[in-house]
Design an enzyme around this catalytic site. Structure first.
Site, mmCIF file in Angstrom:
data_model
loop_
_atom_site.group_PDB
_atom_site.id
_atom_site.type_symbol
_atom_site.label_atom_id
_atom_site.label_comp_id
_atom_site.label_asym_id
_atom_site.label_seq_id
_atom_site.Cartn_x
_atom_site.Cartn_y
_atom_site.Cartn_z
ATOM 1 N N LYS A 1 41.044 48.177 33.760
ATOM 2 C CA LYS A 1 42.166 48.394 34.239
ATOM 3 C C LYS A 1 43.450 48.295 33.413
ATOM 4 O O LYS A 1 44.474 49.259 33.362
ATOM 5 C CB LYS A 1 42.819 47.424 35.783
ATOM 6 C CG LYS A 1 41.837 47.373 36.743
ATOM 7 C CD LYS A 1 41.990 46.643 38.116
ATOM 8 C CE LYS A 1 41.914 45.146 37.498
ATOM 9 N NZ LYS A 1 40.725 44.492 37.552
ATOM 10 N N ARG B 1 45.389 42.816 45.348
ATOM 11 C CA ARG B 1 44.054 42.236 45.110
ATOM 12 C C ARG B 1 43.296 41.729 46.491
ATOM 13 O O ARG B 1 42.363 41.126 46.405
ATOM 14 C CB ARG B 1 44.156 41.284 44.361
ATOM 15 C CG ARG B 1 43.435 41.163 42.832
ATOM 16 C CD ARG B 1 43.596 40.064 42.070
ATOM 17 N NE ARG B 1 42.875 39.826 40.994
ATOM 18 C CZ ARG B 1 43.206 40.379 39.819
ATOM 19 N NH1 ARG B 1 44.037 40.976 39.577
ATOM 20 N NH2 ARG B 1 42.303 40.285 38.850
ATOM 21 N N ARG C 1 40.860 34.564 26.356
ATOM 22 C CA ARG C 1 41.742 34.000 27.691
ATOM 23 C C ARG C 1 40.862 32.990 28.346
ATOM 24 O O ARG C 1 39.621 33.054 28.224
ATOM 25 C CB ARG C 1 41.858 35.097 28.814
ATOM 26 C CG ARG C 1 43.187 35.886 28.457
ATOM 27 C CD ARG C 1 43.085 37.227 29.400
ATOM 28 N NE ARG C 1 42.852 37.080 30.660
ATOM 29 C CZ ARG C 1 42.526 38.020 31.798
ATOM 30 N NH1 ARG C 1 43.142 39.351 31.444
ATOM 31 N NH2 ARG C 1 42.360 37.868 32.821
HETATM 32 P P1 ADP Z 1 41.284 40.846 35.500
HETATM 33 O O1 ADP Z 1 41.512 41.819 36.257
HETATM 34 O O2 ADP Z 1 40.690 40.835 34.181
HETATM 35 O O3 ADP Z 1 40.751 39.699 36.413
HETATM 36 P P2 ADP Z 1 44.329 39.978 35.492
HETATM 37 O O4 ADP Z 1 44.993 39.947 34.390
HETATM 38 O O5 ADP Z 1 44.285 41.235 36.497
HETATM 39 O O6 ADP Z 1 42.640 39.827 35.168
HETATM 40 O O7 ADP Z 1 44.240 38.638 36.540
HETATM 41 C C1 ADP Z 1 43.991 37.434 35.908
HETATM 42 C C2 ADP Z 1 43.972 36.420 36.864
HETATM 43 O O8 ADP Z 1 45.377 36.328 37.639
HETATM 44 C C3 ADP Z 1 42.999 36.662 38.192
HETATM 45 O O9 ADP Z 1 42.027 36.116 38.157
HETATM 46 C C4 ADP Z 1 44.106 35.784 39.441
HETATM 47 O O10 ADP Z 1 43.663 34.414 39.292
HETATM 48 C C5 ADP Z 1 45.511 36.023 38.858
HETATM 49 N N1 ADP Z 1 45.972 37.293 39.741
HETATM 50 C C6 ADP Z 1 46.283 38.574 39.048
HETATM 51 N N2 ADP Z 1 46.872 39.435 39.905
HETATM 52 C C7 ADP Z 1 46.701 38.567 41.252
HETATM 53 C C8 ADP Z 1 46.997 38.889 42.608
HETATM 54 N N3 ADP Z 1 47.516 40.350 42.801
HETATM 55 N N4 ADP Z 1 46.944 38.151 43.498
HETATM 56 C C9 ADP Z 1 46.554 36.889 43.207
HETATM 57 N N5 ADP Z 1 46.123 36.471 41.754
HETATM 58 C C10 ADP Z 1 46.137 37.342 40.964
#
Ligand code: ADP
Ligand code: ZN
Length: 215
Positions: A13, A87, A159
């Site tokens: 993504k 999400r 990370r």
């Molecule tokens: P990835 O898609 O690689 O898991 P992201 O950078 O999108 O990484 O998200 C990292 C973390 O941030 C997620 O695992 C979650 O804990 C938190 N997070 C991100 N977006 C959301 C969301 N829309 N709702 C709740 N938690 C979120």
């Protein structure tokens, strides 16, 4: 034009978003990025978010929804690329309501499909620039100078949530909470499937082809 990319962690993504951002004037909205910035600055929100994120859990919906709502409210006339938000179905319902109130709508939801094996392979080898978030990979995309970002000179790190235990937890969270969004957007008739095992640039072309065909 407002679009959304869906998919497991590591589906690409963020990488696809980087390509789209480069080629269009769309605003990239990544809740993960927003949280990481807050964590880096050790804000109250950051400290709270980190306690969920490091365990591979989601940040609570109310917090996440409020962040997005306040951004959209400031400039509803712009085009947005939602990456990592929504999400949960609850977040999707909140987004729909917020967009409707602002006269906005989603033009397409793109589901980047990949296997769990590829998720683990990609994420354990993923590295990111601490400063500009540029994505690298120890297998096939290393910076010119080890540990130093090509783009901004920032430090390249792994990370905390890209360690194997967090990855496994995130995959379970995806199955339980995020996967139902596929059905949700399918029933809204705006869901399109994209092969996420391909390179980001190929995913970008697939997405553009679908959007152009809709015009
Ligand atoms: P990835 O898609 O690689 O898991 P992201 O950078 O999108 O990484 O998200 C990292 C973390 O941030 C997620 O695992 C979650 O804990 C938190 N997070 C991100 N977006 C959301 C969301 N829309 N709702 C709740 N938690 C979120
Ligand atoms: Zn950088």
């Amino acid at each position: 034009m407002n679009i959304l990319v869906l998919g497991k962690p590591g589906a690409g993504k963020g990488s696809v978003a980087e390509v789209i951002k480069e080629k269009t004037d769309i605003i990239h909205l990544s809740t993960g990025e927003i949280f990481r910035k807050e964590i880096a600055q050790k804000t109250e929100l950051g400290i709270l978010a980190k306690s969920f994120i490091d365990k591979g859990n989601l940040v609570p919906d109310e917090i996440t929804n409020e962040i997005i709502n306040s951004i959209l409210k400031k400039d509803p006339s712009k085009s947005y690329l939602f990456d990592g938000y929504p999400r949960t179905v609850n977040q999707a319902v909140s987004l729909k309501k917020a967009m409707k109130a602002l006269g906005m709508g989603l033009d397409g939801v793109f589901d980047l499909e990949i296997t769990d094996e590829l998720v683990i392979e990609r994420l354990t080898s993923r590295r990111v620039c601490k400063k500009c978030s540029m994505i690298y990979n120890t297998r096939n995309h290393n910076p010119k100078v080890p540990g130093v970002c090509d783009n901004c000179g920032g430090e390249i790190i792994q990370r905390d949530d890209d360690k194997i235990d967090s990855i496994k937890a995130r995959l379970v969270v995806y199955e339980n909470q995020t996967k139902p969004l596929i059905e949700y957007y399918d029933s809204e008739k705006i869901l399109y499937k994209v092969d996420g095992s391909k390179d980001a640039i190929d995913c970008y072309y697939s997405i553009m082809e679908i959007l152009n065909a809709k015009k």
